[in-house]
Motif scaffolding. Structure first.
Motif, PDB file in Angstrom:
ATOM      1  N   PRO A 189      41.401  56.534 -18.127  1.00 38.95           N
ATOM      2  CA  PRO A 189      40.951  55.642 -17.015  1.00 38.95           C
ATOM      3  C   PRO A 189      40.166  56.467 -16.140  1.00 38.95           C
ATOM      4  CG  PRO A 189      43.292  55.986 -17.314  1.00 38.95           C
ATOM      5  CD  PRO A 189      42.812  56.693 -18.523  1.00 38.95           C
ATOM      6  N   ASP A 190      39.852  57.751 -16.100  1.00 37.16           N
ATOM      7  CA  ASP A 190      38.913  58.552 -15.166  1.00 37.16           C
ATOM      8  C   ASP A 190      37.730  58.449 -15.919  1.00 37.16           C
ATOM      9  OD1 ASP A 190      39.844  59.948 -17.582  1.00 37.16           O
ATOM     10  OD2 ASP A 190      39.321  61.772 -16.727  1.00 37.16           O
ATOM     11  N   GLU A 191      37.337  57.996 -17.089  1.00 41.66           N
ATOM     12  CA  GLU A 191      36.140  57.694 -17.546  1.00 41.66           C
ATOM     13  C   GLU A 191      35.516  56.433 -17.540  1.00 41.66           C
ATOM     14  OE1 GLU A 191      35.728  60.837 -21.129  1.00 41.66           O
ATOM     15  OE2 GLU A 191      37.648  59.694 -21.235  1.00 41.66           O
ATOM     16  N   ILE A 192      36.303  55.378 -16.926  1.00 38.72           N
ATOM     17  CA  ILE A 192      36.045  53.917 -17.002  1.00 38.72           C
ATOM     18  C   ILE A 192      34.472  53.517 -16.603  1.00 38.72           C
ATOM     19  CG2 ILE A 192      36.914  52.907 -15.068  1.00 38.72           C
ATOM     20  CD1 ILE A 192      37.562  51.884 -18.456  1.00 38.72           C
ATOM     21  N   GLU A 193      34.021  54.284 -15.677  1.00 40.34           N
ATOM     22  CA  GLU A 193      32.685  53.894 -14.911  1.00 40.34           C
ATOM     23  C   GLU A 193      31.650  54.120 -16.116  1.00 40.34           C
ATOM     24  OE1 GLU A 193      31.865  52.373 -11.974  1.00 40.34           O
ATOM     25  OE2 GLU A 193      34.242  52.538 -11.705  1.00 40.34           O
ATOM     26  N   VAL A 194      31.739  54.749 -17.180  1.00 38.10           N
ATOM     27  CA  VAL A 194      30.750  54.915 -18.348  1.00 38.10           C
ATOM     28  C   VAL A 194      30.431  53.283 -18.870  1.00 38.10           C
ATOM     29  CG1 VAL A 194      32.019  55.481 -20.361  1.00 38.10           C
ATOM     30  CG2 VAL A 194      29.685  56.161 -20.043  1.00 38.10           C
ATOM     31  N   LEU A 195      31.483  52.516 -18.724  1.00 36.93           N
ATOM     32  CA  LEU A 195      31.302  51.213 -19.434  1.00 36.93           C
ATOM     33  C   LEU A 195      30.815  50.062 -18.435  1.00 36.93           C
ATOM     34  CD1 LEU A 195      34.959  51.198 -20.771  1.00 36.93           C
ATOM     35  CD2 LEU A 195      32.876  51.605 -21.993  1.00 36.93           C
ATOM     36  N   SER A 196      30.211  50.581 -17.154  1.00 32.84           N
ATOM     37  CA  SER A 196      29.674  49.521 -16.268  1.00 32.84           C
ATOM     38  C   SER A 196      28.628  49.001 -16.742  1.00 32.84           C
ATOM     39  CB  SER A 196      29.353  50.356 -14.993  1.00 32.84           C
ATOM     40  OG  SER A 196      28.705  49.392 -14.067  1.00 32.84           O
ATOM     41  N   GLY A 197      27.508  49.717 -17.076  1.00 31.49           N
ATOM     42  CA  GLY A 197      26.116  48.945 -17.704  1.00 31.49           C
ATOM     43  C   GLY A 197      26.344  48.171 -19.021  1.00 31.49           C
ATOM     44  N   LEU A 198      27.246  48.696 -19.711  1.00 37.37           N
ATOM     45  CA  LEU A 198      27.828  47.843 -21.190  1.00 37.37           C
ATOM     46  C   LEU A 198      28.323  46.624 -20.580  1.00 37.37           C
ATOM     47  CD1 LEU A 198      28.847  51.064 -22.929  1.00 37.37           C
ATOM     48  CD2 LEU A 198      26.811  49.657 -23.707  1.00 37.37           C
ATOM     49  N   TRP A 199      29.214  46.455 -19.758  1.00 38.59           N
ATOM     50  CA  TRP A 199      29.980  45.261 -19.215  1.00 38.59           C
ATOM     51  C   TRP A 199      28.870  44.365 -18.438  1.00 38.59           C
ATOM     52  CZ3 TRP A 199      33.582  42.117 -19.854  1.00 38.59           C
ATOM     53  CH2 TRP A 199      33.689  40.967 -19.016  1.00 38.59           C
ATOM     54  N   ARG A 200      28.090  44.995 -17.749  1.00 37.52           N
ATOM     55  CA  ARG A 200      27.077  44.267 -17.071  1.00 37.52           C
ATOM     56  C   ARG A 200      26.096  43.292 -18.095  1.00 37.52           C
ATOM     57  NH1 ARG A 200      26.576  45.567 -11.317  1.00 37.52           N
ATOM     58  NH2 ARG A 200      28.105  47.418 -11.270  1.00 37.52           N
ATOM     59  N   ALA A 201      25.597  44.234 -19.297  1.00 40.20           N
ATOM     60  CA  ALA A 201      24.856  43.634 -20.405  1.00 40.20           C
ATOM     61  C   ALA A 201      25.567  42.254 -20.902  1.00 40.20           C
ATOM     62  CB  ALA A 201      24.624  44.576 -21.363  1.00 40.20           C
ATOM     63  N   LEU A 202      26.961  42.502 -21.215  1.00 41.13           N
ATOM     64  CA  LEU A 202      27.896  41.501 -21.860  1.00 41.13           C
ATOM     65  C   LEU A 202      27.821  40.318 -20.785  1.00 41.13           C
ATOM     66  CD1 LEU A 202      29.559  40.682 -24.095  1.00 41.13           C
ATOM     67  CD2 LEU A 202      31.464  41.543 -22.900  1.00 41.13           C
ATOM     68  N   HIS A 203      28.078  40.701 -19.452  1.00 41.93           N
ATOM     69  CA  HIS A 203      28.287  39.572 -18.437  1.00 41.93           C
ATOM     70  C   HIS A 203      26.931  38.821 -18.319  1.00 41.93           C
ATOM     71  CE1 HIS A 203      27.671  37.935 -14.232  1.00 41.93           C
ATOM     72  NE2 HIS A 203      28.862  37.727 -14.414  1.00 41.93           N
ATOM     73  N   ALA A 204      25.826  39.375 -18.428  1.00 36.19           N
ATOM     74  CA  ALA A 204      24.454  38.474 -18.493  1.00 36.19           C
ATOM     75  C   ALA A 204      24.347  37.833 -19.947  1.00 36.19           C
ATOM     76  CB  ALA A 204      23.351  39.679 -18.491  1.00 36.19           C
ATOM     77  N   HIS A 205      24.687  38.239 -21.005  1.00 34.76           N
ATOM     78  CA  HIS A 205      24.764  37.705 -22.132  1.00 34.76           C
ATOM     79  C   HIS A 205      25.865  36.353 -22.144  1.00 34.76           C
ATOM     80  CE1 HIS A 205      24.249  36.892 -26.531  1.00 34.76           C
ATOM     81  NE2 HIS A 205      25.493  36.963 -26.606  1.00 34.76           N
TER      82      HIS A 205
END
Length: 184
Positions: A24-40
């Motif tokens: 849980p303490d490292e979850i922010e590293v996924l932000s950009g990857l999630w945003r790319a999926l959201h855009a897709h």
């Protein structure tokens, strides 16, 4: 925990994929990857605009982040980050649920791939396959036999990829606004 998988060159890309399990303490590293999926997803699902009110990338990440933190409270949840040459190129978030003892025998627990995200420029380079291989290895060690995931109907590239990876259609989910009839 970290593991590696040497990948064969695909589309001019080679290198070793490294998989890192996140807490849980490292979850922010996924932000950009999630945003790319959201855009897709926003791009490939225009047929849902009248049914699903889209949120912007910031709000989408805020909501997804909250859900990820809830899921990661369960020690059996897997958050796997794929890196190539030190760069984050994809991830998978996998939860486990108890089998409901329905019409099919699927084992005591079923894995649910909640998210599989691969950056657009890394698609077709073995990242998605590598993530699924890593997840299968880990789930097999946990005694889990079945894995499921959802894909947006219009995401034909992803559906073909999942079918090549051994997934088969199982349930079709349809959506409708409350109060909408066949002629609305």
């Amino acid at each position: 925990m970290e593991t590696s998988l040497a990948t064969k060159p695909r589309g001019g890309v080679s290198g070793t994929l490294r998989f890192r399990y996140l807490g849980p303490d490292e979850i922010e590293v996924l932000s950009g990857l999630w945003r790319a999926l959201h855009a897709h997803h926003t791009e490939i699902a225009p047929h849902l605009e009248d049914l699903i009110t889209s949120v912007d990338a910031d709000e989408s990440w805020r909501r997804r982040r909250s859900r990820y933190l809830d899921w990661l409270a369960d020690p059996d949840t897997l958050a796997v980050l794929a890196e190539r040459d030190g760069e984050e190129v994809g991830y998978a978030m996998v939860t486990l649920r108890e089998d409901r003892k329905g019409s099919w025998e699927r084992g005591e627990r079923v894995a649910v791939v909640q998210t599989l995200s691969v950056l657009p420029e890394a698609r077709g380079t073995g990242v998605g396959s590598g993530l699924l291989e890593e997840i299968r290895r880990q789930l097999g060690a946990m005694g889990v036999h079945d894995m499921e995931l959802a894909a947006i109907t219009t995401n034909s590239d992803a559906i073909r990829f999942y079918e090549r990876e051994g997934f088969r259609p199982f349930v079709t989910t349809l959506v409708s606004r409350i109060g909408a009839g066949p002629h609305d």
